[in-house]
Design a protein around this motif. Sequence first.
Motif, PDB file in Angstrom:
ATOM      1  N   TYR A 147     -12.331  -5.441  -0.675  1.00 29.02           N
ATOM      2  CA  TYR A 147     -12.157  -6.884  -0.920  1.00 29.02           C
ATOM      3  C   TYR A 147     -11.295  -7.176  -2.150  1.00 29.02           C
ATOM      4  CZ  TYR A 147     -15.871  -6.944   2.458  1.00 29.02           C
ATOM      5  OH  TYR A 147     -16.597  -6.722   3.598  1.00 29.02           O
ATOM      6  N   ASP A 148     -10.806  -6.119  -2.804  1.00 29.30           N
ATOM      7  CA  ASP A 148     -10.097  -6.315  -4.081  1.00 29.30           C
ATOM      8  C   ASP A 148      -8.598  -6.571  -3.925  1.00 29.30           C
ATOM      9  OD1 ASP A 148     -12.492  -5.807  -5.252  1.00 29.30           O
ATOM     10  OD2 ASP A 148     -12.013  -3.765  -5.901  1.00 29.30           O
ATOM     11  N   TYR A 149      -8.107  -6.618  -2.693  1.00 32.21           N
ATOM     12  CA  TYR A 149      -6.644  -6.657  -2.504  1.00 32.21           C
ATOM     13  C   TYR A 149      -6.255  -7.750  -1.522  1.00 32.21           C
ATOM     14  CZ  TYR A 149      -7.443  -2.145  -4.625  1.00 32.21           C
ATOM     15  OH  TYR A 149      -7.866  -1.156  -5.482  1.00 32.21           O
ATOM     16  N   GLU A 150      -6.745  -8.937  -1.799  1.00 38.80           N
ATOM     17  CA  GLU A 150      -6.669 -10.041  -0.843  1.00 38.80           C
ATOM     18  C   GLU A 150      -5.262 -10.279  -0.272  1.00 38.80           C
ATOM     19  OE1 GLU A 150      -8.001 -14.637  -0.705  1.00 38.80           O
ATOM     20  OE2 GLU A 150      -8.363 -13.530  -2.569  1.00 38.80           O
ATOM     21  N   GLU A 151      -4.252 -10.178  -1.143  1.00 38.10           N
ATOM     22  CA  GLU A 151      -2.881 -10.473  -0.712  1.00 38.10           C
ATOM     23  C   GLU A 151      -2.273  -9.359   0.153  1.00 38.10           C
ATOM     24  OE1 GLU A 151      -1.272 -13.365  -1.085  1.00 38.10           O
ATOM     25  OE2 GLU A 151      -3.230 -13.956  -1.879  1.00 38.10           O
ATOM     26  N   TYR A 152      -2.917  -8.197   0.136  1.00 37.87           N
ATOM     27  CA  TYR A 152      -2.303  -7.030   0.785  1.00 37.87           C
ATOM     28  C   TYR A 152      -3.155  -6.427   1.896  1.00 37.87           C
ATOM     29  CZ  TYR A 152       0.348  -7.273  -3.556  1.00 37.87           C
ATOM     30  OH  TYR A 152       1.118  -7.710  -4.595  1.00 37.87           O
ATOM     31  N   LEU A 153      -4.445  -6.744   1.912  1.00 35.94           N
ATOM     32  CA  LEU A 153      -5.345  -6.084   2.859  1.00 35.94           C
ATOM     33  C   LEU A 153      -6.375  -7.050   3.425  1.00 35.94           C
ATOM     34  CD1 LEU A 153      -6.939  -3.694   4.156  1.00 35.94           C
ATOM     35  CD2 LEU A 153      -7.852  -3.188   1.890  1.00 35.94           C
ATOM     36  N   LEU A 154      -6.417  -7.136   4.758  1.00 37.50           N
ATOM     37  CA  LEU A 154      -7.423  -7.968   5.431  1.00 37.50           C
ATOM     38  C   LEU A 154      -8.506  -7.036   5.992  1.00 37.50           C
ATOM     39  CD1 LEU A 154      -5.118 -10.351   7.528  1.00 37.50           C
ATOM     40  CD2 LEU A 154      -6.071 -10.728   5.251  1.00 37.50           C
ATOM     41  N   PRO A 155      -9.685  -7.018   5.378  1.00 38.96           N
ATOM     42  CA  PRO A 155     -10.725  -6.078   5.814  1.00 38.96           C
ATOM     43  C   PRO A 155     -11.420  -6.497   7.106  1.00 38.96           C
ATOM     44  CG  PRO A 155     -11.214  -6.989   3.613  1.00 38.96           C
ATOM     45  CD  PRO A 155     -10.078  -7.759   4.169  1.00 38.96           C
ATOM     46  N   HIS A 156     -11.602  -7.810   7.310  1.00 38.76           N
ATOM     47  CA  HIS A 156     -12.264  -8.306   8.530  1.00 38.76           C
ATOM     48  C   HIS A 156     -11.364  -9.356   9.159  1.00 38.76           C
ATOM     49  CE1 HIS A 156     -15.841  -6.310   7.213  1.00 38.76           C
ATOM     50  NE2 HIS A 156     -15.787  -6.960   6.071  1.00 38.76           N
ATOM     51  N   PRO A 157     -10.268  -8.921   9.762  1.00 34.63           N
ATOM     52  CA  PRO A 157      -9.280  -9.908  10.193  1.00 34.63           C
ATOM     53  C   PRO A 157      -9.733 -10.731  11.395  1.00 34.63           C
ATOM     54  CG  PRO A 157      -8.679  -7.716  10.961  1.00 34.63           C
ATOM     55  CD  PRO A 157      -9.896  -7.551  10.110  1.00 34.63           C
ATOM     56  N   ASN A 158      -9.253 -11.949  11.461  1.00 32.88           N
ATOM     57  CA  ASN A 158      -9.297 -12.715  12.700  1.00 32.88           C
ATOM     58  C   ASN A 158      -7.953 -13.422  12.802  1.00 32.88           C
ATOM     59  OD1 ASN A 158      -9.373 -15.139  11.158  1.00 32.88           O
ATOM     60  ND2 ASN A 158     -11.587 -14.871  10.938  1.00 32.88           N
ATOM     61  N   ARG A 159      -7.706 -14.082  13.919  1.00 34.87           N
ATOM     62  CA  ARG A 159      -6.378 -14.654  14.140  1.00 34.87           C
ATOM     63  C   ARG A 159      -5.999 -15.633  13.018  1.00 34.87           C
ATOM     64  NH1 ARG A 159      -2.122 -14.836  18.224  1.00 34.87           N
ATOM     65  NH2 ARG A 159      -0.619 -15.974  17.025  1.00 34.87           N
ATOM     66  N   GLU A 160      -7.015 -16.381  12.530  1.00 34.63           N
ATOM     67  CA  GLU A 160      -6.731 -17.399  11.517  1.00 34.63           C
ATOM     68  C   GLU A 160      -6.312 -16.766  10.187  1.00 34.63           C
ATOM     69  OE1 GLU A 160     -10.026 -20.046  11.286  1.00 34.63           O
ATOM     70  OE2 GLU A 160      -9.012 -21.241   9.756  1.00 34.63           O
ATOM     71  N   SER A 161      -7.098 -15.781   9.728  1.00 39.33           N
ATOM     72  CA  SER A 161      -6.767 -15.171   8.431  1.00 39.33           C
ATOM     73  C   SER A 161      -5.452 -14.392   8.541  1.00 39.33           C
ATOM     74  CB  SER A 161      -7.902 -14.270   7.935  1.00 39.33           C
ATOM     75  OG  SER A 161      -8.117 -13.208   8.836  1.00 39.33           O
ATOM     76  N   PHE A 162      -5.224 -13.785   9.704  1.00 36.74           N
ATOM     77  CA  PHE A 162      -3.962 -13.074   9.907  1.00 36.74           C
ATOM     78  C   PHE A 162      -2.788 -14.047   9.802  1.00 36.74           C
ATOM     79  CE2 PHE A 162      -0.541 -12.008  12.881  1.00 36.74           C
ATOM     80  CZ  PHE A 162      -0.108 -10.813  12.347  1.00 36.74           C
ATOM     81  N   ASP A 163      -2.867 -15.155  10.565  1.00 34.76           N
ATOM     82  CA  ASP A 163      -1.759 -16.127  10.563  1.00 34.76           C
ATOM     83  C   ASP A 163      -1.460 -16.613   9.155  1.00 34.76           C
ATOM     84  OD1 ASP A 163      -1.272 -16.032  13.224  1.00 34.76           O
ATOM     85  OD2 ASP A 163      -2.382 -17.850  13.733  1.00 34.76           O
ATOM     86  N   GLN A 164      -2.546 -16.908   8.441  1.00 31.08           N
ATOM     87  CA  GLN A 164      -2.407 -17.452   7.091  1.00 31.08           C
ATOM     88  C   GLN A 164      -1.652 -16.472   6.183  1.00 31.08           C
ATOM     89  OE1 GLN A 164      -6.252 -17.987   5.516  1.00 31.08           O
ATOM     90  NE2 GLN A 164      -5.558 -19.152   3.752  1.00 31.08           N
ATOM     91  N   HIS A 165      -2.028 -15.213   6.194  1.00 28.37           N
ATOM     92  CA  HIS A 165      -1.407 -14.224   5.311  1.00 28.37           C
ATOM     93  C   HIS A 165      -0.049 -13.779   5.831  1.00 28.37           C
ATOM     94  CE1 HIS A 165      -5.380 -14.039   3.598  1.00 28.37           C
ATOM     95  NE2 HIS A 165      -4.857 -13.412   2.566  1.00 28.37           N
ATOM     96  N   TRP A 166       0.006 -13.568   7.134  1.00 27.23           N
ATOM     97  CA  TRP A 166       1.222 -13.003   7.720  1.00 27.23           C
ATOM     98  C   TRP A 166       2.376 -13.974   7.640  1.00 27.23           C
ATOM     99  CZ3 TRP A 166       3.136  -8.551   8.345  1.00 27.23           C
ATOM    100  CH2 TRP A 166       4.122  -8.288   9.282  1.00 27.23           C
TER     101      TRP A 166
END
Length: 217
Positions: A12-31
């Motif tokens: 959980y320490d690398y929010e900008e670089y690593l999605l530990p429990h991804p879903n479509r929403e969090s992926f879209d947001q970061h990607w």
Amino acid sequence: MERNNPYITRIYDYEEYLLPHPNRESFDQHWRKKVQNSAKVHVEIGCGSGRYLMELARNSPDETFFGLELRLKRLVLAAKKIKREQLENILLMRERGEYLDDYFEEGSINVLHINFPDPWSKKGRRKHRIFNQDFLKMMHRLFVPFGEIFFKTDHLEYFQSTAELIGNSRNFEIVDFTSDLHQSPFAEYNIKTEFELLFQSKGNPPIGFLRAKHIPE
Ligand SMILES: C[S@@+](CC[C@H](N)C(=O)[O-])C[C@H]1O[C@@H](n2cnc3c(N)ncnc32)[C@H](O)[C@@H]1O
């Protein structure tokens, strides 16, 4: 057991670089942030501790690199190095490569990299291999026209059967092929992965490498 894994909290320490429990929403947001103005989108399945992906990302700062990996320790090691170097064009995710189409739109991936995937050597277990008909069908949908696959492995039976699978598909064409990467002209441009370095120190077995191009309908 996973709850005893010391890396379970560190993911959980690398929010900008690593999605530990991804879903479509969090992926879209970061990607979306990463991929804006990107010349190309690369995906590496089973990126391990990130050596190969990071070298690609350093070499092509105007392109975007997406790494999928399952092992917590490898993800944390990769994310730590990526953060230290501030390689903003990389995103990692803890997810299976088979589920890429839960995240990516059709026609949105330019290059797929798979290096030393788990070989599932025993006959009854080969159905678990990442390369199979369904996977190629999925990649056919996700690739931009003429997207590319880069694949290498020291498991020569897996290499040959994947080459046959890809070669027999009307949606792909093999353009580069060698059964001994390090002794071939492709060695000049080869980026070594962690496993590849490990093999080198353990007798240097031959490595099969192929590059295939997607053929649009
Ligand atoms: C043999 S290792 C190779 C790691 C790295 N590519 C290298 O060459 O150093 C295979 C990696 O693929 C990951 N992996 C296995 N199955 C996967 C899947 N279905 N999706 C994503 N990663 C997977 C494993 O956790 C492991 O780290």
